[in-house]
Design a protein around this motif. Structure first.
Motif, PDB file in Angstrom:
ATOM      1  N   THR A  51      68.880  82.174   2.933  1.00 18.21           N
ATOM      2  CA  THR A  51      68.480  83.530   2.558  1.00 18.21           C
ATOM      3  C   THR A  51      67.496  83.475   1.395  1.00 18.21           C
ATOM      4  O   THR A  51      66.456  84.141   1.405  1.00 18.21           O
ATOM      5  CB  THR A  51      69.724  84.352   2.117  1.00 18.21           C
ATOM      6  N   LEU A  52      67.816  82.654   0.405  1.00 22.38           N
ATOM      7  CA  LEU A  52      66.937  82.537  -0.760  1.00 22.38           C
ATOM      8  C   LEU A  52      65.589  81.937  -0.356  1.00 22.38           C
ATOM      9  O   LEU A  52      64.534  82.413  -0.790  1.00 22.38           O
ATOM     10  CB  LEU A  52      67.596  81.678  -1.848  1.00 22.38           C
ATOM     11  N   ALA A  58      63.823  76.514  -3.992  1.00 26.07           N
ATOM     12  CA  ALA A  58      65.260  76.755  -3.817  1.00 26.07           C
ATOM     13  C   ALA A  58      66.080  75.553  -4.282  1.00 26.07           C
ATOM     14  O   ALA A  58      67.098  75.718  -4.948  1.00 26.07           O
ATOM     15  CB  ALA A  58      65.562  77.085  -2.356  1.00 26.07           C
ATOM     16  N   LYS A  90      69.219  75.572   9.298  1.00 28.06           N
ATOM     17  CA  LYS A  90      69.198  74.249   8.700  1.00 28.06           C
ATOM     18  C   LYS A  90      70.114  74.148   7.490  1.00 28.06           C
ATOM     19  O   LYS A  90      70.731  73.135   7.241  1.00 28.06           O
ATOM     20  CB  LYS A  90      67.777  73.914   8.241  1.00 28.06           C
ATOM     21  N   TYR A  91      70.153  75.229   6.686  1.00 28.33           N
ATOM     22  CA  TYR A  91      70.854  75.182   5.409  1.00 28.33           C
ATOM     23  C   TYR A  91      71.976  76.211   5.378  1.00 28.33           C
ATOM     24  O   TYR A  91      71.985  77.141   6.176  1.00 28.33           O
ATOM     25  CB  TYR A  91      69.868  75.451   4.281  1.00 28.33           C
ATOM     26  N   PRO A  92      72.894  76.077   4.409  1.00 28.80           N
ATOM     27  CA  PRO A  92      73.917  77.120   4.237  1.00 28.80           C
ATOM     28  C   PRO A  92      73.245  78.493   4.084  1.00 28.80           C
ATOM     29  O   PRO A  92      72.152  78.586   3.537  1.00 28.80           O
ATOM     30  CB  PRO A  92      74.615  76.714   2.943  1.00 28.80           C
ATOM     31  N   THR A  93      73.927  79.553   4.569  1.00 26.48           N
ATOM     32  CA  THR A  93      73.325  80.890   4.594  1.00 26.48           C
ATOM     33  C   THR A  93      72.734  81.310   3.253  1.00 26.48           C
ATOM     34  O   THR A  93      71.602  81.797   3.191  1.00 26.48           O
ATOM     35  CB  THR A  93      74.376  81.933   5.024  1.00 26.48           C
ATOM     36  N   ALA A  94      73.487  81.125   2.158  1.00 29.36           N
ATOM     37  CA  ALA A  94      73.018  81.577   0.843  1.00 29.36           C
ATOM     38  C   ALA A  94      71.710  80.895   0.484  1.00 29.36           C
ATOM     39  O   ALA A  94      70.792  81.530  -0.056  1.00 29.36           O
ATOM     40  CB  ALA A  94      74.072  81.274  -0.218  1.00 29.36           C
ATOM     41  N   LEU A  95      71.598  79.626   0.814  1.00 25.25           N
ATOM     42  CA  LEU A  95      70.388  78.874   0.503  1.00 25.25           C
ATOM     43  C   LEU A  95      69.239  79.318   1.408  1.00 25.25           C
ATOM     44  O   LEU A  95      68.120  79.554   0.946  1.00 25.25           O
ATOM     45  CB  LEU A  95      70.662  77.381   0.676  1.00 25.25           C
TER      46      LEU A  95
END
Lengths: 199, 199
Positions: free
Chosen positions: A9-10, A29, A2-7
């Motif tokens: 992952t967090l 987040a 759903k979200y960018p990888t970095a987001l």
């Protein structure tokens, strides 16, 4: 995804926090995403370096920044009373009463036969060594009044009672409580452990 | 100070998370304290580097890892319909229906006269520029049915209605709902916007 990888992952990492689900993790987040880079950096660092800056007091096994910890190294603290608590949160709860001037000992858990936590999983060996010096005359068992806490208290009493005085926290009605709404067991305990008015 | 500085600092930072009080922050911090140093490091890093790895799509203003974002750069997506949403969470909610094949535009907020959020605080200027190309024929306003959402929808309709077709999400009863327990406004809307059975 759903979200960018970095987001994402967090969010996944935040979901691992106790009783945090994916929705709450998302809120956290997105809150973090709105913070300044400096604040994020220092937050991240506080987590990364958490364990490096914290040590265990060799005396009471509490977490601290210096060894021995401020309580163990305080000469005003009595050395003849040792309050056995499950963890540092319970230690702080007792400290906040400002009524105790002895030392503490962190047990690190409670016996729990269902989860398979036995006496060997607790810091009992070190407790026995501490007692051997003969300095401690009384042990106060300040463990939860739950099945696990009571089991642990009984176990400790059994192995220690021949060596020194063992006491436990009082059972009774909490401050400000209404008899009408007290549960039966609490009321029964309050009756059983009633004290004389002259005291 | 109840806890070692490093722990207390982390507790304070965790307390800043939305709807997290000191007790919850303590629980989170003690959970983190029990993790392996490697897990802590990667968690900390995920926070520290969050913003570095996330960019804003120049088209729809959504957060993403590439510019334009996967939706904007997808040739299968219709270019003549633009769905205006408040934020990426709402975008994801609509995406999860799998019923929309157009593009999105992130408004970045809603007009809120009480908190002092006016039209100038939203991404409206860029929306007007997007529309000017003439490619978009319909704008779907997918904003919350709250005072703020309705105010924003009315404002956008007012400034855009002469240029292209403006629609908004349907008002009515939610799926699986029981008429007996529906609130009056919802039921009134369901009646007002009733549709013919032949459709």
């Amino acid at each position: 995804m759903k979200y960018p990888t970095a987001l994402q992952t967090l969010i996944d990492k935040l979901s691992n926090l106790p009783s945090v689900g994916p929705k709450t993790a998302e809120r956290y987040a997105f809150y973090l995403l709105r913070q300044s880079p400096d604040r994020l950096k220092s937050f991240g660092q506080a987590i990364s370096e958490l364990q490096e800056k914290i040590i265990i007091c060799h005396n009471c096994l509490s977490i601290c920044e210096q060894n021995p910890c401020p309580i163990c190294s305080d000469p005003a603290r009595r050395r003849d009373v040792l309050c056995v608590v499950e963890n540092i949160q319970d230690l702080n709860a007792i400290e906040s009463t400002r009524q105790y001037d002895g030392r503490y000992y962190i047990l690190g858990g409670l016996i729990n036969t269902i989860s398979g936590v036995g006496p060997d999983d607790l810091n009992i060996e070190k407790l026995l060594r501490t007692i051997k010096t003969g300095e401690v005359k009384e042990i106060i068992l300040a463990l939860n009044f739950t099945l696990e806490g009571e089991t642990t208290s009984l176990y400790l009493t059994k192995i220690l009672k021949d060596r020194l005085k063992i006491t436990r926290l009082a059972k009774g009605l909490p401050a400000g409580s209404d008899l009408e709404y007290a549960d039966e067991l609490t009321l029964a305990n309050a009756l059983k452990y009633r004290s004389e008015m002259t005291k």
